[in-house]
Design a protein around this motif. Sequence first.
Motif, PDB file in Angstrom:
ATOM      1  N   LEU A  97       0.860  -1.244  -0.190  1.00 46.99           N
ATOM      2  CA  LEU A  97      -0.021  -0.125  -0.281  1.00 46.99           C
ATOM      3  C   LEU A  97       1.197   1.383  -0.128  1.00 46.99           C
ATOM      4  CD1 LEU A  97      -3.068  -1.230   2.797  1.00 46.99           C
ATOM      5  CD2 LEU A  97      -3.484  -0.808  -0.370  1.00 46.99           C
ATOM      6  N   LEU A  98       2.098   1.238   0.733  1.00 44.29           N
ATOM      7  CA  LEU A  98       2.859   2.747   0.939  1.00 44.29           C
ATOM      8  C   LEU A  98       3.275   2.517  -0.306  1.00 44.29           C
ATOM      9  CD1 LEU A  98       4.669   2.074   4.661  1.00 44.29           C
ATOM     10  CD2 LEU A  98       2.749   3.754   3.653  1.00 44.29           C
ATOM     11  N   ASN A 109      -7.122   8.527  -9.829  1.00 43.80           N
ATOM     12  CA  ASN A 109      -7.091   6.759 -10.157  1.00 43.80           C
ATOM     13  C   ASN A 109      -6.734   6.259  -9.675  1.00 43.80           C
ATOM     14  OD1 ASN A 109      -9.759   8.060 -10.234  1.00 43.80           O
ATOM     15  ND2 ASN A 109      -9.185   8.497 -12.571  1.00 43.80           N
ATOM     16  N   SER A 110      -4.523   5.982 -10.586  1.00 43.05           N
ATOM     17  CA  SER A 110      -3.999   5.491  -9.787  1.00 43.05           C
ATOM     18  C   SER A 110      -3.349   5.081  -8.386  1.00 43.05           C
ATOM     19  CB  SER A 110      -2.385   6.247 -10.582  1.00 43.05           C
ATOM     20  OG  SER A 110      -1.560   5.839 -10.257  1.00 43.05           O
ATOM     21  N   VAL A 111      -3.330   5.906  -7.737  1.00 38.81           N
ATOM     22  CA  VAL A 111      -2.935   5.773  -7.034  1.00 38.81           C
ATOM     23  C   VAL A 111      -4.395   4.390  -5.697  1.00 38.81           C
ATOM     24  CG1 VAL A 111      -2.472   6.138  -4.320  1.00 38.81           C
ATOM     25  CG2 VAL A 111      -1.908   7.630  -5.687  1.00 38.81           C
ATOM     26  N   VAL A 112      -5.516   4.818  -6.461  1.00 42.51           N
ATOM     27  CA  VAL A 112      -7.070   3.963  -5.734  1.00 42.51           C
ATOM     28  C   VAL A 112      -6.997   2.446  -6.616  1.00 42.51           C
ATOM     29  CG1 VAL A 112      -9.843   3.669  -6.226  1.00 42.51           C
ATOM     30  CG2 VAL A 112      -8.279   6.303  -5.430  1.00 42.51           C
ATOM     31  N   MET A 113      -6.958   2.659  -7.262  1.00 41.12           N
ATOM     32  CA  MET A 113      -6.726   1.528  -8.737  1.00 41.12           C
ATOM     33  C   MET A 113      -5.714   0.351  -7.887  1.00 41.12           C
ATOM     34  SD  MET A 113      -7.910  -0.227 -10.360  1.00 41.12           S
ATOM     35  CE  MET A 113      -9.148   0.510 -11.818  1.00 41.12           C
ATOM     36  N   SER A 114      -4.288   0.579  -8.148  1.00 44.53           N
ATOM     37  CA  SER A 114      -3.100  -0.353  -7.215  1.00 44.53           C
ATOM     38  C   SER A 114      -3.356  -0.142  -5.764  1.00 44.53           C
ATOM     39  CB  SER A 114      -1.967   1.483  -7.092  1.00 44.53           C
ATOM     40  OG  SER A 114      -1.827   1.615  -8.783  1.00 44.53           O
ATOM     41  N   SER A 115      -4.580   0.480  -4.635  1.00 45.22           N
ATOM     42  CA  SER A 115      -4.371  -0.050  -3.835  1.00 45.22           C
ATOM     43  C   SER A 115      -5.062  -1.156  -3.738  1.00 45.22           C
ATOM     44  CB  SER A 115      -4.611   1.002  -2.714  1.00 45.22           C
ATOM     45  OG  SER A 115      -3.562   2.541  -3.185  1.00 45.22           O
ATOM     46  N   ALA A 116      -6.425  -0.946  -4.885  1.00 45.48           N
ATOM     47  CA  ALA A 116      -7.115  -1.875  -4.687  1.00 45.48           C
ATOM     48  C   ALA A 116      -6.901  -3.583  -5.375  1.00 45.48           C
ATOM     49  CB  ALA A 116      -8.474  -1.265  -5.527  1.00 45.48           C
ATOM     50  N   VAL A 131      -3.867  -4.417  -5.043  1.00 47.67           N
ATOM     51  CA  VAL A 131      -2.512  -5.049  -4.014  1.00 47.67           C
ATOM     52  C   VAL A 131      -3.695  -5.528  -3.209  1.00 47.67           C
ATOM     53  CG1 VAL A 131      -1.336  -3.849  -1.981  1.00 47.67           C
ATOM     54  CG2 VAL A 131      -1.488  -3.050  -4.071  1.00 47.67           C
ATOM     55  N   LEU A 132      -5.007  -4.779  -2.429  1.00 50.11           N
ATOM     56  CA  LEU A 132      -5.734  -5.703  -1.478  1.00 50.11           C
ATOM     57  C   LEU A 132      -6.484  -6.982  -2.160  1.00 50.11           C
ATOM     58  CD1 LEU A 132      -7.223  -1.842   0.204  1.00 50.11           C
ATOM     59  CD2 LEU A 132      -5.503  -4.202   1.278  1.00 50.11           C
ATOM     60  N   GLY A 133      -6.959  -7.003  -3.298  1.00 51.60           N
ATOM     61  CA  GLY A 133      -7.609  -7.582  -4.266  1.00 51.60           C
ATOM     62  C   GLY A 133      -6.322  -8.809  -3.979  1.00 51.60           C
ATOM     63  N   LEU A 134      -5.725  -8.753  -4.930  1.00 52.25           N
ATOM     64  CA  LEU A 134      -4.187  -9.447  -5.133  1.00 52.25           C
ATOM     65  C   LEU A 134      -4.669 -10.729  -3.802  1.00 52.25           C
ATOM     66  CD1 LEU A 134      -2.053  -8.128  -7.517  1.00 52.25           C
ATOM     67  CD2 LEU A 134      -2.787 -10.002  -7.894  1.00 52.25           C
ATOM     68  N   ASP A 135      -4.199  -9.625  -2.482  1.00 52.15           N
ATOM     69  CA  ASP A 135      -3.730 -10.422  -1.252  1.00 52.15           C
ATOM     70  C   ASP A 135      -4.787 -11.523  -0.857  1.00 52.15           C
ATOM     71  OD1 ASP A 135      -1.503  -9.744   0.877  1.00 52.15           O
ATOM     72  OD2 ASP A 135      -3.589  -9.891   1.559  1.00 52.15           O
ATOM     73  N   VAL A 136      -6.154 -10.755  -1.215  1.00 50.47           N
ATOM     74  CA  VAL A 136      -7.120 -11.756  -0.561  1.00 50.47           C
ATOM     75  C   VAL A 136      -6.935 -12.783  -1.537  1.00 50.47           C
ATOM     76  CG1 VAL A 136      -9.466 -12.164  -1.386  1.00 50.47           C
ATOM     77  CG2 VAL A 136      -8.674  -9.825   0.029  1.00 50.47           C
ATOM     78  N   ILE A 137      -6.918 -12.226  -3.032  1.00 49.59           N
ATOM     79  CA  ILE A 137      -6.732 -14.346  -3.521  1.00 49.59           C
ATOM     80  C   ILE A 137      -5.466 -14.976  -3.646  1.00 49.59           C
ATOM     81  CG2 ILE A 137      -6.279 -14.650  -5.914  1.00 49.59           C
ATOM     82  CD1 ILE A 137      -7.737 -12.243  -7.182  1.00 49.59           C
ATOM     83  N   PHE A 138      -4.264 -14.572  -3.337  1.00 45.10           N
ATOM     84  CA  PHE A 138      -3.255 -15.300  -2.970  1.00 45.10           C
ATOM     85  C   PHE A 138      -3.551 -15.841  -1.069  1.00 45.10           C
ATOM     86  CE2 PHE A 138      -0.267 -12.649  -5.447  1.00 45.10           C
ATOM     87  CZ  PHE A 138       0.074 -13.818  -6.394  1.00 45.10           C
ATOM     88  N   SER A 144       1.266   3.697  -3.160  1.00 51.95           N
ATOM     89  CA  SER A 144       1.155   5.777  -2.932  1.00 51.95           C
ATOM     90  C   SER A 144       2.217   6.309  -3.777  1.00 51.95           C
ATOM     91  CB  SER A 144       0.657   6.079  -1.797  1.00 51.95           C
ATOM     92  OG  SER A 144       0.500   5.221  -0.705  1.00 51.95           O
ATOM     93  N   ARG A 145       3.006   5.931  -3.026  1.00 53.13           N
ATOM     94  CA  ARG A 145       4.429   6.631  -3.321  1.00 53.13           C
ATOM     95  C   ARG A 145       5.074   6.300  -5.013  1.00 53.13           C
ATOM     96  NH1 ARG A 145       9.764   5.990  -3.453  1.00 53.13           N
ATOM     97  NH2 ARG A 145      10.895   8.142  -2.325  1.00 53.13           N
ATOM     98  N   THR A 146       5.386   4.851  -4.726  1.00 55.47           N
ATOM     99  CA  THR A 146       5.257   4.836  -6.602  1.00 55.47           C
ATOM    100  C   THR A 146       4.630   5.278  -7.442  1.00 55.47           C
ATOM    101  OG1 THR A 146       7.074   2.696  -5.992  1.00 55.47           O
ATOM    102  CG2 THR A 146       6.422   2.858  -8.034  1.00 55.47           C
ATOM    103  N   GLY A 147       3.155   4.567  -7.072  1.00 57.14           N
ATOM    104  CA  GLY A 147       2.005   5.152  -8.483  1.00 57.14           C
ATOM    105  C   GLY A 147       1.777   6.351  -8.654  1.00 57.14           C
TER     106      GLY A 147
END
Lengths: 252, 258
Positions: free
Chosen positions: B104-105, B234-241, B243-250, B108-111
């Motif tokens: 998440l960090l 949008n970029s930060v929101v989408m990247s964060s989402a 990250v969270l979505g992939l984490d759930v899947i993993f 936001s930073r790199t995104g």
Amino acid sequence: MIELENISLALTGRTILDDVSLFIEKGTTSVILGPSGAGKSTILKVILGLLKPDKGSVIIEGRNIVDENGNDALDVRRKIGMVFQANALFDSLTVEQNAAYFLKESRNKTPREINTIVEEVLSFVNLSGTNKLYPDQLSGGMKKRLAIARALAVDPKIILFDEPTTGLDPINTKAVLNLIKSLKSRGTTSVIVTHILNDAIAIGDVLTVINDGKVTASGNLKDILNTKDQFIKDFFYEVFEDASFFVNNKKE
Amino acid sequence: MIKNNSIVSSFKKRLASLEDYTLLVVDILKNITSYKTSWSNTIQEMYSVGPQALLLIIIGGLFAGVILATEGGHNLVTFGAITVIGRTVTLGMIRELGPIIAGLLLASRTGAKNTSEIGAMQLSEQIDALRAFGLSPTKKLVIPRVVSALVMFLPLTLIADISGIIGGVFISHLTFHVDLAYLINSVMQCIKLKDLFVGCIKPVFFSFFISSISCYYGLSTSGGTTELGKKAINSVVMSSAVVLGLDVIFTKVIWEVL
Ligand SMILES: Nc1ncnc2c1ncn2[C@@H]1O[C@H](COP(=O)(O)OP(=O)(O)OP(=O)(O)O)[C@@H](O)[C@H]1O
Ligand SMILES: [Mg+2]
């Protein structure tokens, strides 16, 4: 050399170019004139292959580049230099890195050759000694001249200028116009887009007036002033009386 | 009716941008080795993605570990199971909190960095200048950013893990008076290969999606500064989402499969 045949282009549902045809002869200086929003920059982007027309063909040195995809047309494209309306300088690079950028990318010069060429083009546009500055440390006129230097560095056969003098003071304007004129003696084909009449008249061999995405008139100044179109009359109002006086006197 | 139409057209727009993003991903994967031709660019990106984010990651990881130990510890005390606190903190950090906090960090930073840099280049026609010369913005701008994220996110995540574990161990010792040597021993004993695998595979995927999504938003910028601002959001929101979505899947898949 460059030929646009019946180019039409719509963006987001709006017609931007409507059946535009244009012929630019080798070694000439052509000026595309027109009011803001007429589609002048769009024409240059079509020539560069940055925008694909919906209809028509762009023929450069006998090749229709519309149907070729990016890489096939590479050797044709690299013969064309472009000076963008907003300069499009790489703001994370210094003056000399900007000037050297496309030379390095063409990968056919040694670093020493690149250095020589960079020094040469920078002095040609009167920017010697600014090598280590960044674009945001330059004035508007210097940026424009750097943009010209960057385009010249790769020694293009054809060079496109989008509003090269807009926003410049008279001294810088004159400098830029003189640069463009001296390119002609090198045999370069230049296409200049502008809405400034005096500049157009000062450098153009052939003028093409476009309005609302359509070619309204084309030819030398005399041909254009002889057109009876109302738009031409309005657009050329500044010089109209003077110029028609001049043209009429010449006739007699 | 009008409302219906605008829903349909906005759906179509989303579909079109998903298509564009997919094309970008294909382009990235096809040309991924081209980072070699822009070495200095890639190194520069690595520096700004990695070392410059170090402090943020250390602090983020540390706080996550402290919180995990404090919350977990109080619950474990009620069940008389405070002795497993070292294990709880370690596995919690390595498997979940480390990757998610770092993800998440960095989203936001790199995104924000990628979208605003590339978006500004798009607005000032620098990208057109590249394309006009027949240079690919994917090769010149996107791939150095993707490669540097791929290289840097894993070590950053491991650093977040370690600083979280250190924070957790100290809290366990200071607040719940668990013996330090015992704690350290239980941290060392509980890490299994499977846990490390889970913790390491996540940042690899996070880095790819964060960097490609943020570059995509940058490239698709048009209009003016307001538009660029929207793209960065949008970029930060989408990247964060993502990250969270992939984490759930993993997490789900890994618990089911491994
Ligand atoms: N990407 C785009 N999407 C939609 N419309 C566009 C786009 N780019 C340009 N236009 C529209 O196309 C028209 C022509 O634009 P263009 O930039 O070619 O004008 P111009 O003649 O260069 O004007 P100026 O002298 O102000 O630079 C304008 O009305 C503009 O709104
Ligand atoms: Mg324009």
